[in-house]
Design a protein around this motif. Structure first.
Motif, short mmCIF file in Angstrom:
data_model
loop_
_atom_site.label_atom_id
_atom_site.label_comp_id
_atom_site.label_asym_id
_atom_site.label_seq_id
_atom_site.Cartn_x
_atom_site.Cartn_y
_atom_site.Cartn_z
N THR A 134 5.50 -4.73 -2.21
CA THR A 134 5.59 -4.47 -0.76
C THR A 134 6.97 -4.04 -0.31
O THR A 134 7.12 -3.38 0.72
CB THR A 134 5.23 -5.73 0.03
N LYS A 191 8.46 5.79 8.38
CA LYS A 191 7.27 5.54 9.19
C LYS A 191 6.21 4.81 8.38
O LYS A 191 6.02 5.09 7.18
CB LYS A 191 6.71 6.86 9.72
N PRO A 192 5.50 3.87 8.99
CA PRO A 192 4.56 3.02 8.25
C PRO A 192 3.48 3.76 7.48
O PRO A 192 3.09 3.33 6.40
CB PRO A 192 3.95 2.14 9.35
N ASP A 193 2.98 4.88 8.02
CA ASP A 193 1.87 5.58 7.38
C ASP A 193 2.31 6.68 6.42
O ASP A 193 1.48 7.37 5.84
CB ASP A 193 0.94 6.18 8.44
N THR A 194 3.62 6.86 6.25
CA THR A 194 4.12 7.94 5.41
C THR A 194 4.10 7.55 3.93
O THR A 194 4.43 6.43 3.57
CB THR A 194 5.56 8.31 5.81
N ARG A 210 -1.55 -2.99 4.74
CA ARG A 210 -1.51 -3.14 6.20
C ARG A 210 -1.88 -1.85 6.94
O ARG A 210 -1.95 -1.87 8.16
CB ARG A 210 -0.11 -3.58 6.63
N HIS A 211 -2.09 -0.77 6.21
CA HIS A 211 -2.28 0.52 6.86
C HIS A 211 -3.56 1.18 6.35
O HIS A 211 -3.64 1.55 5.18
CB HIS A 211 -1.08 1.42 6.60
N GLU A 212 -4.54 1.32 7.23
CA GLU A 212 -5.83 1.89 6.83
C GLU A 212 -5.68 3.30 6.28
O GLU A 212 -6.38 3.68 5.34
CB GLU A 212 -6.78 1.88 8.03
N THR A 213 -4.76 4.08 6.87
CA THR A 213 -4.57 5.46 6.42
C THR A 213 -4.14 5.50 4.96
O THR A 213 -4.66 6.29 4.16
CB THR A 213 -3.52 6.17 7.29
N LYS A 214 -3.20 4.65 4.60
CA LYS A 214 -2.74 4.61 3.21
C LYS A 214 -3.83 4.09 2.28
O LYS A 214 -4.08 4.66 1.21
CB LYS A 214 -1.50 3.72 3.09
N ILE A 225 -7.26 -5.45 4.31
CA ILE A 225 -6.18 -5.68 5.27
C ILE A 225 -6.26 -7.15 5.65
O ILE A 225 -7.22 -7.61 6.26
CB ILE A 225 -6.32 -4.78 6.51
N ASP A 245 0.82 -1.22 0.00
CA ASP A 245 0.00 0.00 0.00
C ASP A 245 0.85 1.27 0.00
O ASP A 245 0.37 2.35 0.33
CB ASP A 245 -0.96 0.01 1.19
#
Length: 316
Positions: free
Chosen positions: A219, A306-309, A185-189, A202, A162
């Motif tokens: 990935t 960072k995971p959501d960046t 894996r990240h809802e924000t993305k 997810i 993602d």
């Protein structure tokens, strides 16, 4: 010139880094993007040392072609020798003697200046912002999938990952297929894909298993390959996009048993990517995150990890 460079162990900032050697077009870098490949190089991928960065937009300051001087450009990252069989066939990206911007034997874009052959440069229309222009190189890599595979519009397509590249791949494939699902894996993305009518998941459920005709792995991790193999149908097609520093062994047994077609996919032509940004059929604005000055490279890299960046920029 000012530059950040990797010495093989750590990143350093130097206000007096050597200028690019003459003989090629000189570009003053306006903005450069931090990519997953850059982060992998810091973990040992390609055993590279030098100035990182291959996603950029800048202005040509010097060139043997006077028409290029003063023009805003992006650049293809592979520079071939123009002598070997690959180069003679127009496949400079596979030249055995090539250099690759910020990746292989050529300083990259995390600096005030970079140099590339004139034929690598593409003028950017005024309608494309600097931030959008930085996405041309990875967006071209997304369009390369359509050059490699004849996509059936009735296929079920999955993209595993993602991040920045995965999100662009989803948009590009959606131009050809109605049924595109992004597994992340990240809802924000994943939320950024909703406006493009791209399905998101997810985790993989039993109903997802072996149900996709085409699966793209983007990935940047070994675990992504295992997830990809769970999703693809027998005799389906898998596109591999990740470049991974880890040497962990991958289990290829399911590939043989299920007769899966594996296709490695790397760089692509810039024109489809530029045209897509001009026409708006692909949008990258929601992936623009933040911009750091060159001397704050440590903060920029830490933020990019960072995971959501999504996309982080360095501005010389």
């Amino acid at each position: 010139m000012k530059a950040t460079y990797f010495d093989g162990k750590q990143m350093k900032y130097d206000e007096n880094y050597p200028d690019p050697k003459p003989g090629e077009s000189l570009v003053r870098v306006s903005l450069a993007g931090i990519c997953g490949t850059d982060l992998e190089i810091l973990d040992g991928y390609m055993q590279y040392n030098g100035v990182l960065g291959h996603e950029f937009v800048g202005v040509v300051e010097k060139s043997e072609n006077p028409d290029l001087v003063g023009k805003r450009v992006v650049g293809e990252i592979n520079a071939g020798c123009n002598k070997c069989d690959s180069c003679k066939k127009g496949m400079q990206r596979h030249c055995p003697n090539r250099t690759v911007l910020g990746i292989l034997k050529r300083d990259g874009a995390f600096a005030e200046f970079l140099a590339l052959p004139e034929e690598n440069l593409h003028v950017i229309p005024d309608s494309i912002t600097d931030e959008q222009a930085v996405f041309v190189e990875p967006l071209a890599a997304a369009f390369e999938i359509k050059e490699q595979v004849s996509i059936n519009p009735d296929w079920k397509v999955a993209v595993v990952g993602d991040g920045r590249l995965a999100q662009m791949i989803c948009q590009v494939l959606k131009l050809s297929c109605l049924d595109v699902t992004c597994f992340g894996r990240h809802e924000t993305k994943l939320s950024h894909l909703e406006k493009f009518e791209i399905k998101t998941r997810i985790g993989i459920t039993p109903s997802d298993s072996q149900s996709y005709d085409l699966v793209v792995e983007a990935t940047g991790s070994n675990s992504g390959f295992a997830d990809t193999m769970k999703l693809v149908k027998p005799r389906g097609t898998v596109i591999l996009k990740s470049t991974i520093a880890s040497r962990e062994n991958l289990d290829l047994t399911p590939t043989v048993v299920n007769e899966i077609t594996l296709i490695g996919s790397r760089c692509g032509l810039f024109k489809p990517a530029i045209d897509a940004l001009v026409t708006g059929i692909v949008s990258v604005d929601s992936m623009i995150d933040s911009t750091f000055p060159l001397e704050k490279f440590t903060d920029a890299i830490n933020h990019a990890k960072k995971p959501d960046t999504l996309k982080v920029f360095l501005k010389p």
